[in-house]
Design a protein around this motif. Structure first.
Motif, PDB file in Angstrom:
ATOM      1  N   PRO A  18       1.208   2.993  -4.079  1.00  0.00           N
ATOM      2  CA  PRO A  18       2.613   3.423  -4.108  1.00  0.00           C
ATOM      3  C   PRO A  18       2.964   4.426  -3.015  1.00  0.00           C
ATOM      4  N   VAL A  19       1.959   5.094  -2.448  1.00  0.00           N
ATOM      5  CA  VAL A  19       2.205   6.065  -1.393  1.00  0.00           C
ATOM      6  C   VAL A  19       2.244   5.392  -0.026  1.00  0.00           C
ATOM      7  N   ILE A  20       1.354   4.439   0.203  1.00  0.00           N
ATOM      8  CA  ILE A  20       1.237   3.845   1.538  1.00  0.00           C
ATOM      9  C   ILE A  20       2.075   2.583   1.707  1.00  0.00           C
ATOM     10  N   PHE A  21       2.494   1.942   0.612  1.00  0.00           N
ATOM     11  CA  PHE A  21       3.307   0.734   0.694  1.00  0.00           C
ATOM     12  C   PHE A  21       4.692   1.010   0.102  1.00  0.00           C
ATOM     13  N   ASN A  22       5.739   0.533   0.775  1.00  0.00           N
ATOM     14  CA  ASN A  22       7.077   0.682   0.205  1.00  0.00           C
ATOM     15  C   ASN A  22       7.458  -0.501  -0.679  1.00  0.00           C
TER      16      ASN A  22
ATOM     17  N   SER B 215     -18.838   1.600 -12.439  1.00  0.00           N
ATOM     18  CA  SER B 215     -17.752   2.482 -12.845  1.00  0.00           C
ATOM     19  C   SER B 215     -17.053   3.094 -11.635  1.00  0.00           C
ATOM     20  N   VAL B 216     -17.820   3.451 -10.603  1.00  0.00           N
ATOM     21  CA  VAL B 216     -17.214   3.950  -9.366  1.00  0.00           C
ATOM     22  C   VAL B 216     -16.277   2.887  -8.785  1.00  0.00           C
ATOM     23  N   GLY B 217     -16.737   1.639  -8.774  1.00  0.00           N
ATOM     24  CA  GLY B 217     -15.892   0.556  -8.283  1.00  0.00           C
ATOM     25  C   GLY B 217     -14.622   0.405  -9.097  1.00  0.00           C
ATOM     26  N   GLY B 218     -14.740   0.532 -10.430  1.00  0.00           N
ATOM     27  CA  GLY B 218     -13.552   0.442 -11.273  1.00  0.00           C
ATOM     28  C   GLY B 218     -12.537   1.514 -10.947  1.00  0.00           C
ATOM     29  N   VAL B 219     -13.028   2.744 -10.724  1.00  0.00           N
ATOM     30  CA  VAL B 219     -12.119   3.841 -10.376  1.00  0.00           C
ATOM     31  C   VAL B 219     -11.501   3.612  -9.000  1.00  0.00           C
ATOM     32  N   VAL B 220     -12.296   3.147  -8.042  1.00  0.00           N
ATOM     33  CA  VAL B 220     -11.785   2.899  -6.689  1.00  0.00           C
ATOM     34  C   VAL B 220     -10.671   1.846  -6.726  1.00  0.00           C
ATOM     35  N   GLY B 221     -10.928   0.736  -7.427  1.00  0.00           N
ATOM     36  CA  GLY B 221      -9.916  -0.319  -7.511  1.00  0.00           C
ATOM     37  C   GLY B 221      -8.663   0.139  -8.236  1.00  0.00           C
ATOM     38  N   GLY B 222      -8.856   0.850  -9.355  1.00  0.00           N
ATOM     39  CA  GLY B 222      -7.705   1.327 -10.110  1.00  0.00           C
ATOM     40  C   GLY B 222      -6.906   2.359  -9.353  1.00  0.00           C
ATOM     41  N   ALA B 223      -7.595   3.309  -8.699  1.00  0.00           N
ATOM     42  CA  ALA B 223      -6.900   4.356  -7.955  1.00  0.00           C
ATOM     43  C   ALA B 223      -6.150   3.767  -6.766  1.00  0.00           C
ATOM     44  N   PHE B 224      -6.725   2.745  -6.136  1.00  0.00           N
ATOM     45  CA  PHE B 224      -6.027   2.106  -5.010  1.00  0.00           C
ATOM     46  C   PHE B 224      -4.702   1.516  -5.466  1.00  0.00           C
ATOM     47  N   THR B 225      -4.724   0.803  -6.597  1.00  0.00           N
ATOM     48  CA  THR B 225      -3.517   0.124  -7.056  1.00  0.00           C
ATOM     49  C   THR B 225      -2.497   1.085  -7.655  1.00  0.00           C
ATOM     50  N   ALA B 226      -2.964   2.020  -8.484  1.00  0.00           N
ATOM     51  CA  ALA B 226      -2.029   2.864  -9.228  1.00  0.00           C
ATOM     52  C   ALA B 226      -1.616   4.125  -8.491  1.00  0.00           C
ATOM     53  N   LEU B 227      -2.494   4.683  -7.642  1.00  0.00           N
ATOM     54  CA  LEU B 227      -2.206   5.974  -7.023  1.00  0.00           C
ATOM     55  C   LEU B 227      -1.958   5.879  -5.516  1.00  0.00           C
ATOM     56  N   LEU B 228      -2.824   5.153  -4.784  1.00  0.00           N
ATOM     57  CA  LEU B 228      -2.720   5.121  -3.333  1.00  0.00           C
ATOM     58  C   LEU B 228      -1.652   4.150  -2.844  1.00  0.00           C
TER      59      LEU B 228
ATOM     60  N   TRP C  93       2.702  -4.487  -2.284  1.00  0.00           N
ATOM     61  CA  TRP C  93       1.853  -5.345  -1.461  1.00  0.00           C
ATOM     62  C   TRP C  93       0.415  -5.379  -1.963  1.00  0.00           C
ATOM     63  N   GLU C  94       0.022  -4.416  -2.800  1.00  0.00           N
ATOM     64  CA  GLU C  94      -1.391  -4.306  -3.169  1.00  0.00           C
ATOM     65  C   GLU C  94      -1.879  -5.513  -3.967  1.00  0.00           C
ATOM     66  N   TYR C  95      -1.033  -6.049  -4.846  1.00  0.00           N
ATOM     67  CA  TYR C  95      -1.469  -7.182  -5.657  1.00  0.00           C
ATOM     68  C   TYR C  95      -1.705  -8.435  -4.815  1.00  0.00           C
ATOM     69  N   PRO C  96      -0.733  -8.905  -4.019  1.00  0.00           N
ATOM     70  CA  PRO C  96      -1.027 -10.080  -3.175  1.00  0.00           C
ATOM     71  C   PRO C  96      -2.122  -9.809  -2.149  1.00  0.00           C
TER      72      PRO C  96
ATOM     73  N   ARG D 102      10.098   3.383  -2.714  1.00  0.00           N
ATOM     74  CA  ARG D 102       9.233   3.220  -3.879  1.00  0.00           C
ATOM     75  C   ARG D 102       8.937   4.573  -4.500  1.00  0.00           C
ATOM     76  N   SER D 103       8.926   4.606  -5.816  1.00  0.00           N
ATOM     77  CA  SER D 103       8.559   5.817  -6.543  1.00  0.00           C
ATOM     78  C   SER D 103       7.621   5.434  -7.676  1.00  0.00           C
ATOM     79  N   PHE D 104       7.247   6.417  -8.490  1.00  0.00           N
ATOM     80  CA  PHE D 104       6.400   6.159  -9.648  1.00  0.00           C
ATOM     81  C   PHE D 104       7.027   5.117 -10.565  1.00  0.00           C
ATOM     82  N   PHE D 105       8.345   5.092 -10.620  1.00  0.00           N
ATOM     83  CA  PHE D 105       9.043   4.243 -11.575  1.00  0.00           C
ATOM     84  C   PHE D 105       9.341   2.849 -11.029  1.00  0.00           C
ATOM     85  N   GLY D 106       9.017   2.580  -9.773  1.00  0.00           N
ATOM     86  CA  GLY D 106       9.195   1.240  -9.254  1.00  0.00           C
ATOM     87  C   GLY D 106       9.758   1.218  -7.848  1.00  0.00           C
ATOM     88  N   VAL D 107      10.031   0.006  -7.369  1.00  0.00           N
ATOM     89  CA  VAL D 107      10.578  -0.212  -6.028  1.00  0.00           C
ATOM     90  C   VAL D 107      12.064  -0.517  -6.152  1.00  0.00           C
ATOM     91  N   MET D 108      12.880   0.295  -5.492  1.00  0.00           N
ATOM     92  CA  MET D 108      14.322   0.057  -5.454  1.00  0.00           C
ATOM     93  C   MET D 108      14.684  -0.434  -4.061  1.00  0.00           C
TER      94      MET D 108
END
Length: 766
Positions: free
Chosen positions: A373-377, A358-371, A380-383, A494-500
């Motif tokens: 969007p802040v560190i990548f414009n 469960s910790v791993g699930g939260v780490v992976g999810g938080a990286f993609t959904a929360l972190l 890039w997280e998916y590829p 990039r914002s919560f709503f996507g990459v422009m």
């Protein structure tokens, strides 16, 4: 009499023979409730955040965190020696959580702030569904731990992990039933009531398990013995378990966002990756997996190398892209989960093992959904994770053989050649115009992909070398991303709503340089930078399109008050005259800022005569604050890439728009879409309201410069026939088609049907 002897005696009793079945049914039921509620609750909250695909990914982080909380509670509860007390505590918490039923979105926090929606969403979900979800999510590890103690001495008690397959099977079936059965056949009210009934049934099952535990104590005159302690899991091993769990979680959210951005933020696209994610758990934790690990490793290598190449190219047919990405995700998730299953500890460490997962699930999810969007414009997280998951494969530290070195060198040469060819040929397009005309079947991207094809084959040959295989994927991925860059991008945000992104496109017919605002694969407005053309509305807003025509028709009646939902590049501001008023309704502050920045677009700053207002927030919420009878023209043109915000096309939404119109006013709904047929449910909504409507269609015939105009489809609706009188007889306007499609409502949206209709042969138009 010893516990083992007692269990042997009990094993011949019918009630005791039913104990494994009762545990399995209870775990199956709880898992079904835990996972069917996720798309249901997210669908409830989705309209408050503009229908953005990011809503699901952020909600998934909440659900994973709540799952972690449930697993932590289950792990700590095992410190209570008496299993009877454990059952009593859990039953009590289930009763307390029932106070939050029936499920609803808690309005305590008010409307979301578009500038900071994530904290609002996480807090609102916590208040709305946090308690019942967290307590229910503890059921799977908790009941498995109880089962291991109650069935100590039996063969099934020595491997309680098999029940994890039952848990994930319940989750898998529940998720698949939501888009294909529950959503098309029931409204949200019925879904909420049905879930409440399921929760009540589960409470009765836990009460029945309490009786089983109590009888076990009476029959043996003692508590079921605690399991013998085994050595602690080493910290290094814990880290490996967390990472193996994090990668599939990240990929699940990545592939969901990748697919839903260009179709719709809708349950049928949310649940397929999540359902397959759970199915991989079912397979991995079977005693005899349906797909053995050696087969999984071959599949993952082939599909992983292929998808790292195609992920950069967003122009693939959505059906082809869906199949490729889903299969690659499934193979990667199955590989990681089979690696986890091979590392599972003895039963006394069961709840700790699930806690680490469960910790791993939260780490992976938080990286993609929360972190990310802040560190990548950019996304890039998916590829990136697609490449890094190659490190989860078995490692071979022996020196490379000659043929392996040759394959690696070939990959380096092919990827460099493809990227170099792309850079060279796009550096001076005019010099190569003749070559382009000579190769109509082999555009640049296709040619480069053909060059990279052998590199994919070479990467597959290196699959037994995790480090080298990952390096090969990295080279292929970087080359593909460079080739697929498409335009000369001047700005990315990039914002919560996507990459422009603001791209520079050359169009000689418009004087050369044209700035284009893009999101995903879709243009959201463009402007020629040549002063001769810079105030000319382009693309969907050109005067020949239904949108442009509607502006000119309404303005011909006199000074017009216009509202536009979806600001884009601000192109509609080009129509604003001195006597008109124009208000944009935009959910993303970033879009408002870009469209007002004269470095990129000047429709608002230079072309509009007078002030142009922008109201930030979801359109349904902000339009509710507007006085009735305000607008002569209200344009609904809110898209996230090509995804449809379905809550803006429901009967209730359209009724709200009509309320804001003057007696002769009209509302225009922009319905152009590559992947979904959304005209018919919108027509059905107009008919359900008893309001007249006309269908507008412009098909680009190539007579104008490429960036000047785009094919556009729309529906215009008015309070009365008087509002549509000036539209009749104009080019491109016709009566709405007949349909038996069910209209969408706030309680019912059938996106699966819209996707199905889009891929059927079109009917004859009148």
């Amino acid at each position: 009499m010893s516990d083992t002897t007692g269990d042997s005696d009990l094993s011949v009793r019918p009630a005791d023979r039913l104990t494994p079945l009762l545990f399995a049914v209870a775990i199956f039921t709880s898992a079904s409730l835990v996972f069917v509620v996720q798309p249901m609750v997210t669908k409830l909250v989705l309209p408050m955040l503009g229908g953005s695909p990011a809503v699901w990914n952020t909600a998934m982080v909440f659900f994973q965190a709540a799952l972690l909380g449930g697993y932590l509670y289950a792990h700590l509860l095992q410190r209570v020696a008496s299993i009877k007390v454990q059952v009593a505590i859990h039953l009590g918490l289930l009763l307390v959580a029932a106070l939050f039923l029936p499920l609803r979105i808690n309005g305590m926090l008010g409307d979301p702030d578009p500038a900071a929606p994530i904290l609002w969403l996480l807090a609102t979900l916590t208040l709305s569904v946090g308690a019942p979800f967290a307590v229910l999510s503890a059921t799977a590890p908790l009941l498995q731990a109880w089962f291991a103690r109650v069935r100590a001495g039996h063969a099934d008690g020595r491997n309680p992990y098999v029940l994890y397959a039952a848990s994930n099977l319940g989750s898998f079936l529940a998720l698949l039933s939501y888009p294909f059965v529950i959503e098309p056949l029931t409204n949200l009210l019925g879904q909420r009531m049905g879930w409440t009934g399921g929760y009540a049934a589960f409470l009765l099952m836990v009460a029945a398990l309490a009786v089983v535990v109590w009888r076990r104590r009476l029959d043996t005159a003692s508590e079921p013995a605690q399991l013998a302690a085994t050595p602690a899991i080493p910290w290094r091993e814990k880290g490996v378990l967390v990472l193996l769990a994090a990668a599939p979680s990240s990929l699940m959210l990545g592939v969901t966002a990748h697919l839903s951005t260009d179709v719709a933020s809708a349950p049928f696209l949310w649940v397929v990756p999540l359902a397959l994610y759970l199915l991989t758990f079912v397979i991995a934790f079977q005693a005899r997996p349906w797909i053995p690990l050696p087969v999984t490793l071959v599949l993952q290598a082939a599909l992983g190398a292929m998808v790292v190449l195609v992920v950069a190219f967003r122009t693939l047919d959505i059906r082809v892209a869906f199949v490729i990405h889903i299969l690659a995700f499934f193979a990667a998730a199955l590989m990681c989960h089979q690696m986890l299953a091979a590392r599972r500890p003895p039963p006394d460490r069961l709840t700790e093992f699930y806690l680490l997962l469960s910790v791993g699930g939260v780490v992976g999810g938080a990286f993609t959904a929360l972190l990310a969007p802040v560190i990548f414009n950019m996304v890039w997280e998916y590829p990136l994770v697609l490449v890094l998951v190659g490190l989860a494969r078995p490692w071979d530290r022996r020196p490379l053989r000659g043929e392996e070195i040759g394959a690696l060198v070939a990959i380096a040469v092919l990827t460099a050649a493809a990227a170099g060819l792309s850079g060279w040929m796009t550096a001076d397009l005019d010099a190569w115009a003749a070559l382009w005309r000579m190769m109509p079947l082999f555009p640049l991207q296709t040619l480069c992909m053909l060059i990279l094809g052998p590199a994919v084959v070479c990467a597959f040959l290196l699959r037994d070398r995790a480090q080298v295989f990952t390096a090969a994927l990295l080279m292929i991925g970087l080359s593909a991303q460079f080739i697929a860059r498409g335009y000369d991008y001047s700005y990315t945000e990039r914002s919560f709503f996507g990459v422009m992104r603001v791209a520079s496109q050359q169009d000689p017919g418009l004087g050369g340089d044209v700035h284009v605002l893009t999101h995903g694969t879709t243009w959201h407005g463009s402007q020629a930078r040549d002063p001769r053309y810079d105030c000319q509305p382009t693309l969907y807003y050109h005067p020949r399109t239904p949108i442009g025509q509607s502006a000119e028709i309404v303005q011909a009646r006199g000074p017009a008050r216009v509202g536009v939902v979806g600001q884009g590049a601000g192109t509609m501001a080009a129509y604003k005259r001195a006597g008109d008023s124009l208000t944009f309704f935009e959910i993303d502050p970033m879009v408002d800022r870009l469209s007002r920045d004269p470095r990129w677009f000047t429709y608002i700053s230079d072309c509009a005569v007078g002030e142009v207002d922008t109201v930030l927030g979801d359109a349904r919420l902000t339009l509710d604050d507007q006085p009735p009878g305000t607008y002569d023209l209200l344009i609904i043109d809110a898209f996230s890439s090509d995804a449809v915000p379905t809550h803006l096309l429901t009967v209730e939404a359209i009724e709200g728009y009509l309320r804001l119109l003057k007696p002769e006013g009209v509302v225009l709904l922009h319905l152009s879409n590559r992947n979904l047929e959304i005209v018919l449910p919108t027509v059905a909504a107009a008919r359900a309201l008893g309001r007249p409507a006309l269908h507008g269609l412009y098909v680009d015939d190539g007579s104008l410069p490429a960036m000047a105009i785009a094919s556009t489809e729309a529906l215009v609706i008015s309070q009365s026939e008087l509002g549509l009188a000036d539209f009749r007889g104009k080019p491109g306007w016709r009566e709405v088609p007949e349909t038996d499609v069910r209209p969408w409502t706030d309680d019912y949206v059938n996106m699966l049907g819209a996707l199905w209709r889009a891929f059927r042969p079109p009917p004859e138009r009148p």
